[in-house]
Design an enzyme around this catalytic site. Structure first.
Site, PDB file in Angstrom:
ATOM      1  N   PHE A  39       0.751  -1.234   0.182  1.00  0.00           N
ATOM      2  CA  PHE A  39       0.054  -0.185   0.168  1.00  0.00           C
ATOM      3  C   PHE A  39       1.020   1.287   0.071  1.00  0.00           C
ATOM      4  O   PHE A  39       1.953   1.433   0.687  1.00  0.00           O
ATOM      5  CB  PHE A  39      -1.051   0.108   1.225  1.00  0.00           C
ATOM      6  CG  PHE A  39      -2.003  -1.099   1.357  1.00  0.00           C
ATOM      7  CD1 PHE A  39      -3.277  -0.693   0.950  1.00  0.00           C
ATOM      8  CD2 PHE A  39      -1.516  -2.335   1.986  1.00  0.00           C
ATOM      9  CE1 PHE A  39      -4.204  -1.784   0.841  1.00  0.00           C
ATOM     10  CE2 PHE A  39      -2.485  -3.108   1.891  1.00  0.00           C
ATOM     11  CZ  PHE A  39      -3.927  -3.013   1.559  1.00  0.00           C
ATOM     12  N   ASP A  40       0.366   2.011  -0.802  1.00  0.00           N
ATOM     13  CA  ASP A  40       0.747   3.659  -0.564  1.00  0.00           C
ATOM     14  C   ASP A  40       0.191   4.151   0.613  1.00  0.00           C
ATOM     15  O   ASP A  40      -0.920   3.576   1.151  1.00  0.00           O
ATOM     16  CB  ASP A  40       0.621   4.468  -1.695  1.00  0.00           C
ATOM     17  CG  ASP A  40       0.708   5.952  -1.632  1.00  0.00           C
ATOM     18  OD1 ASP A  40       2.105   6.351  -1.185  1.00  0.00           O
ATOM     19  OD2 ASP A  40      -0.290   6.718  -1.847  1.00  0.00           O
ATOM     20  N   LYS A  41       0.590   5.242   1.333  1.00  0.00           N
ATOM     21  CA  LYS A  41       0.064   5.839   2.472  1.00  0.00           C
ATOM     22  C   LYS A  41      -0.905   6.615   2.065  1.00  0.00           C
ATOM     23  O   LYS A  41      -2.099   6.702   2.224  1.00  0.00           O
ATOM     24  CB  LYS A  41       0.995   6.068   3.672  1.00  0.00           C
ATOM     25  CG  LYS A  41       0.251   6.614   4.869  1.00  0.00           C
ATOM     26  CD  LYS A  41       1.427   7.184   5.966  1.00  0.00           C
ATOM     27  CE  LYS A  41       1.854   8.601   5.359  1.00  0.00           C
ATOM     28  NZ  LYS A  41       1.047   9.700   5.491  1.00  0.00           N
TER      29      LYS A  41
END
Length: 636
Positions: A309-311
């Site tokens: 995941f990106d944040k």
């Protein structure tokens, strides 16, 4: 002529369906048998033309495809007068082909959008003054001028000036970053305010933004459409059916029996079984706000064991908001409106978060409050005179500069918020702090529950990769139960991590939302984009969560698993039926009439089985007491 016919495959499929429906209507409603036969013949010809052309083209390169088997079956059905069978088989076969062609649509347009977003011009120092030049005329070491609202043209170092940059295109972080002398800046980022003089360090394809484009191009070129199961099956199945039919005809001297083997051997349920599962699965996804781009995506996502995941903008909403307000003193509430009046003159994201909060929670119209003597303290805050008072708004460093004492209780509150990942804004007047505001990019709703459910559904590793700092990333990652957390990453570094995971044998899905995420989205086995993200991320991805909710991610994962299982069930039913019919024909316990019945029944069964996917619902995650307690504690 062949190209023209193949180019009109969609139209021919539609005409094929219209003639089939019209023929059935003429027979059952008006008892017009001749219209029924003529309509089915026309439908067979229209549907059979592209199939025959594909079979011919395959034979030219010495490939015996399933198109050839269908062609022979259609001709055979004509010879024994089964025009309805030939028409229906051609329609089902064409429909399956059209559905398969939807697998990786729109990905190429992502490259064009990226190129269009790249800086095209720059203000270059030519000896006496700055003049605007094409980006190709900029060389390493050149001095450049960047004005408010302009893009940074190349990667470089700030020589003079200061300002706030929006680096979302590169780091994915929506917050503005203050830049001053000696700081590094990246091509494609936008100077929101201020003026910078910079020295070019990396140009062209060597810039960070250029590498993003290059990585997306390489990743998309490396992605090829997986060869369909039916094509693999046809390599062995088609010659086998032809040999069985020929041998049966030669041994029995029964041409009708040989043709019957070809007709019944045509795997109608197999032709429609996989597409109908795909259509139902994709339809269910669309109904629930999920765009799944083809059957290959279904199959691959169902095997994913590592989710990355990106944040910012993915796990979080992508916009900082006021999460908590601590008030000190009896009249502290009054100062929120005064603070909003001051921050309304600033474009700093933390200030805008405070303005939005006061708009929603205060009845006082702060727009009418007079603000004077405003002084911006770069990187620390702002000082202004408002409503006859001198208001100091900023971080702890600004308070120390203004010699405002911080009580032990206040320092404890400030430290606690910092540890929770908040950006802390202090408000002071008359040499004392009157309010403390915690601003934080909030997690998307349902994120914690979804992470737990994904692990229970088969995901073994949950990884966060972000351009944000490591400390903030760890606070959020640990709260959500991530196994690995890496911060301070540039786009190419995220992509490197994806490749390392793949080389280690992991089946990887990457979830992101920004331009900076597009290389990782493209490189991953499955790229997933938030619908609220950039067009490039959406078009590069394999799956789009249109509503940008994590409940949609869980539904997509469980749906693809269910769809792939459904496909396998349909394939088993189809192959089992064909084997049963062929063995029955050879040994004499299946005849044309009964064979047709079972043949059509198998098609009906796989269609009904596939349609069950339309009503599929996600199994909601049940939190145990410990998980519930952790979530409750984080909220409090």
């Amino acid at each position: 002529m062949q190209k023209k016919i193949l180019a009109q495959k969609k139209e021919l499929t539609l005409l094929n369906a219209i003639f089939i429906i019209g023929s059935i209507g003429a027979k059952f409603f008006f008892q017009q048998e001749w219209i029924y036969d003529v309509g089915m013949i026309v439908a067979s010809v229209l549907g059979g033309l592209p199939i025959m052309i594909q079979a011919y083209q395959a034979l030219k390169v010495k490939v015996i495809s399933i198109d050839l088997l269908v062609t022979i079956a259609v001709i055979g059905a004509f010879m024994i007068g089964e025009y309805n069978e030939s028409a229906i088989v051609t329609f089902l076969f064409l429909l399956g082909h059209l559905l398969e062609q939807k697998t990786l649509e729109h990905t190429r347009s992502a490259i064009q959008k990226l190129v269009q977003m790249a800086p095209a011009k720059a203000w270059k120092f030519t000896g006496e003054a700055f003049s605007e030049v094409e980006i190709d005329e900029v060389g390493v070491g050149d001095q450049l001028l960047v004005k408010t609202g302009a893009q940074i043209p190349v990667d470089g170092i700030v020589l003079e000036g200061s300002g706030y940059l929006n680096e979302a295109n590169v780091t994915g972080e929506s917050k503005q970053v203050h830049k001053q002398t000696a700081d590094q800046v990246f091509a494609g980022t936008i100077l929101e305010n201020g003026t910078l003089k910079m020295r070019a360090e990396r140009i062209g394809e060597d810039t960070t933004f250029g590498k993003i484009i290059e990585l997306v191009e390489e990743a998309q070129d490396s992605k090829s459409t997986a060869e369909r199961f039916i094509d693999h099956f046809a390599k062995y199945y088609t010659p086998l059916i032809l040999i069985i039919a020929i041998l049966t005809g030669l041994i029995s001297r029964d041409v009708r029996l040989a043709i019957t083997i070809l007709v019944l051997g045509c795997p109608g349920a197999l032709i429609i079984g996989v597409p109908v599962s795909n259509v139902a699965g994709i339809g269910n996804g669309a109904k629930n706000g999920i765009l799944i781009k083809g059957s290959d995506v279904m199959n691959t996502f169902s095997r994913v064991n590592t989710l990355v995941f990106d944040k910012t903008g993915t796990l979080t909403n992508g916009k900082p908001t006021v999460a908590t307000v601590q008030l000190y003193g009896k009249s502290a509430t009054d100062y929120l409106a005064l603070t909003a009046a001051v921050e309304a003159e600033s474009d700093h994201p933390l200030g805008q978060a405070i303005v939005d909060y006061v708009k929603e929670n205060s009845q006082e119209d702060f727009s009418k409050i007079s603000v004077t003597d405003t002084a911006i303290k770069a990187g620390r805050g702002i000082v202004a005179s408002v409503a006859g008072q001198r208001l100091i708004i900023g971080n702890k460093q600004l308070m120390k500069e203004q010699k405002i004492p911080l009580t032990t209780a206040l320092q404890v509150d400030e430290q606690f918020l910092h540890e929770q990942g908040h950006s802390v804004v202090l408000i002071a007047t008359d040499q004392e702090v009157v309010a403390l505001i915690g601003v934080k990019d909030q997690l998307r709703q349902g994120t914690s529950e979804t992470m737990s459910a994904l692990r229970k559904s088969g995901i073994k590793r949950l990884i966060m990769l972000t351009g944000d700092n490591q400390r903030t990333a760890e606070i959020i990652g640990k709260e959500l139960g991530f196994t690995e957390i890496q911060g301070d990453l540039l786009p190419e570094e995220k992509a490197d991590v994806i490749q390392q995971l793949q080389q280690a044998g992991e089946v990887v899905a990457f979830v992101g939302d920004g331009i900076n995420d597009s290389p990782s989205i493209a490189l991953a086995d499955i790229g997933i984009a938030m619908g609220s993200g950039t067009d490039v991320a959406v078009e590069t991805s394999d799956i789009v969560l249109i509503q940008s909710t994590f409940q949609s991610l869980l539904h997509a994962y469980q749906l693809t698993k269910k769809t792939v299982t459904n496909m396998k069930e349909n394939i088993t039913i189809a192959i089992g039926t064909v084997l049963f019919l062929l063995v029955g024909l050879v040994f004499g316990y299946v005849y044309m009439a009964s064979g047709m019945f079972f043949h059509e029944l198998s098609i009906l069964i796989v269609v009904i089985n596939g349609m069950r996917l339309l009503s599929f619902k996600t199994k909601k995650a049940k939190l145990d007491r410990n998980q519930f307690a952790k979530i409750k504690e984080s909220i409090e």
